[in-house]
Scaffold this active site. Structure first.
Site, PDB file in Angstrom:
ATOM      1  N   CYS A   5      15.647  31.520  12.935  1.00  0.00           N
ATOM      2  CA  CYS A   5      14.536  30.904  12.699  1.00  0.00           C
ATOM      3  C   CYS A   5      13.861  30.956  11.269  1.00  0.00           C
ATOM      4  CB  CYS A   5      13.448  31.056  13.799  1.00  0.00           C
ATOM      5  SG  CYS A   5      12.107  30.127  13.528  1.00  0.00           S
ATOM      6  N   THR A   6      13.531  29.943  10.699  1.00  0.00           N
ATOM      7  CA  THR A   6      13.202  29.887   9.232  1.00  0.00           C
ATOM      8  C   THR A   6      11.783  30.302   9.096  1.00  0.00           C
ATOM      9  OG1 THR A   6      12.834  27.477   9.349  1.00  0.00           O
ATOM     10  CG2 THR A   6      15.122  28.384   8.647  1.00  0.00           C
ATOM     11  N   HIS A   7      11.179  30.601   9.982  1.00  0.00           N
ATOM     12  CA  HIS A   7       9.856  31.251   9.936  1.00  0.00           C
ATOM     13  C   HIS A   7       9.814  32.572   9.990  1.00  0.00           C
ATOM     14  CE1 HIS A   7       8.499  27.429  11.667  1.00  0.00           C
ATOM     15  NE2 HIS A   7       7.325  27.789  11.560  1.00  0.00           N
ATOM     16  N   ASP A  28      11.551  20.314   8.231  1.00  0.00           N
ATOM     17  CA  ASP A  28      11.123  21.509   9.582  1.00  0.00           C
ATOM     18  C   ASP A  28      10.161  20.974  10.191  1.00  0.00           C
ATOM     19  OD1 ASP A  28      11.764  24.352  10.087  1.00  0.00           O
ATOM     20  OD2 ASP A  28       9.530  24.502   9.955  1.00  0.00           O
ATOM     21  N   SER A  29      10.102  21.735  11.321  1.00  0.00           N
ATOM     22  CA  SER A  29       9.032  21.219  12.432  1.00  0.00           C
ATOM     23  C   SER A  29       7.757  21.859  11.751  1.00  0.00           C
ATOM     24  CB  SER A  29       9.323  21.955  13.582  1.00  0.00           C
ATOM     25  OG  SER A  29       9.407  23.299  13.452  1.00  0.00           O
ATOM     26  N   GLU A  50       2.538  30.374  12.541  1.00  0.00           N
ATOM     27  CA  GLU A  50       2.029  29.230  12.171  1.00  0.00           C
ATOM     28  C   GLU A  50       0.493  29.623  12.114  1.00  0.00           C
ATOM     29  OE1 GLU A  50       3.089  25.654  12.264  1.00  0.00           O
ATOM     30  OE2 GLU A  50       5.089  26.462  11.825  1.00  0.00           O
ATOM     31  N   TYR A  78       8.418  23.185  17.823  1.00  0.00           N
ATOM     32  CA  TYR A  78       9.287  22.535  18.589  1.00  0.00           C
ATOM     33  C   TYR A  78      10.328  23.226  19.500  1.00  0.00           C
ATOM     34  CZ  TYR A  78       9.917  18.529  15.438  1.00  0.00           C
ATOM     35  OH  TYR A  78       9.759  17.492  14.595  1.00  0.00           O
ATOM     36  N   GLY A  79       9.882  24.727  19.643  1.00  0.00           N
ATOM     37  CA  GLY A  79      10.897  25.785  20.071  1.00  0.00           C
ATOM     38  C   GLY A  79      10.868  25.438  21.508  1.00  0.00           C
ATOM     39  N   CYS A  87      15.618  23.649   9.867  1.00  0.00           N
ATOM     40  CA  CYS A  87      14.995  24.232  11.343  1.00  0.00           C
ATOM     41  C   CYS A  87      16.059  24.284  12.197  1.00  0.00           C
ATOM     42  CB  CYS A  87      14.171  23.118  11.644  1.00  0.00           C
ATOM     43  SG  CYS A  87      13.478  23.296  13.408  1.00  0.00           S
ATOM     44  N   ASN A  88      16.133  25.740  12.773  1.00  0.00           N
ATOM     45  CA  ASN A  88      17.083  26.078  13.770  1.00  0.00           C
ATOM     46  C   ASN A  88      17.209  25.236  14.850  1.00  0.00           C
ATOM     47  OD1 ASN A  88      18.891  28.480  12.845  1.00  0.00           O
ATOM     48  ND2 ASN A  88      16.811  29.021  11.835  1.00  0.00           N
TER      49      ASN A  88
END
Length: 276
Positions: free
Chosen positions: A193-195, A11-12, A159, A43-44, A74-75
């Protein structure tokens, strides 16, 4: 190269840990290695070229650690880098290895969650702009109406650990109002988004009870179980040790460990690594 042949999870940043947690719960017997590119996240908002470059560097690092199979949890990386990696970077060099993403397995089942036939996709700017979900969902559920909303403030809030504070509510409500304004018939919201699962309680608090919120962790884990069943040639390469190793490209590993533990649900101790 490691003596183990672990499943790689990339993932980022931290988000992929929510997917990793679901996968490890379903398949605890395997060895795993997690790499978060926190030194270059998020990364978005980056270009296709940059995201591909960063993702491919991380994938190659995971290959060097012995991974026969890597999940881009990571999408944004799945949307902007996966196809190029699969079709251009790997053939002829890494034919015995596989890299999978999170968009296709989600698209394969998301239509099963809606009664009204209208869903909303919440993602990063990069994921939304790529149109990947629109294209993939169309293949499996052509009758669905799909609406998208970019949520550029959510990943930075998560984050930095600000997502639990009252100030985050403003941005949660702002994007939810925007997606609901596109259609009053949306009854399913995909957290693409996995966040975003870390915001799920706040998200649900601002939604009417008829709207279902869907996270990806269990979907991706179920898809991986099926994939390994259908591909024994890959399954047999993965070692069984039940180990979990964590790496980050951020040189502040103590900060990574603190935030990562919230995502993963148990203590995380990571090592710094350079993927260059």
């Amino acid at each position: 190269m490691s003596a183990t042949k672990p499943i790689g999870i990339f993932d980022s940043g931290y988000g992929g840990l929510t997917v990793f947690r679901s996968i490890a719960n379903r398949l605890p017997q395997y060895d795993y290695i997690y790499l978060g590119d926190n030194g270059r996240s998020p990364y978005g908002n980056r270009s296709f070229k940059t995201i591909h470059e960063y993702t491919w560097e991380c994938v190659q690092w995971l290959f060097k650690q012995g991974c026969p199979l890597i999940i881009l949890a990571c999408n944004t990386a799945s949307a902007k880098a996966l196809r190029t990696i699969q079709q251009q970077d790997m053939p002829g060099k890494f034919d015995d290895k596989r890299v999978l993403g999170v968009i296709r397995p989600t698209a394969e089942v998301i239509g099963n969650y809606t009664q009204a036939g209208e869903i909303g996709v919440l993602g990063t700017k990069g994921t939304v702009q790529s149109q990947s979900y629109l294209l993939e969902i169309e293949k499996f559920f052509p009758e669905l109406k799909v609406y998208q909303q970019a949520c550029p403030m959510w990943v930075p809030l998560i984050e930095t650990g600000e997502y639990e504070k009252p100030g985050a509510d403003y941005f949660v409500k702002e994007y939810l109002d925007a997606i609901q304004a596109q259609s009053a018939n949306i009854d399913t919201l995909l957290l693409a988004c996995t966040h975003y699962p870390l915001l799920q309680d706040k998200i649900e608090a601002y939604l009417p009870s008829n709207i279902k919120v869907v996270a990806q962790g269990d979907i991706v884990a179920t898809s991986l179980v099926d994939y390994l069943h259908r591909h024994p040639e890959i399954k047999e390469k993965i070692t069984w040790g039940g180990t979990k190793a964590f790496y980050t490209t951020s040189d502040d590993t103590s900060d990574f460990d603190h935030h990562a533990s919230a995502f993963f649900g148990e203590q995380v101790i990571a090592e710094y690594v350079s993927v260059k």
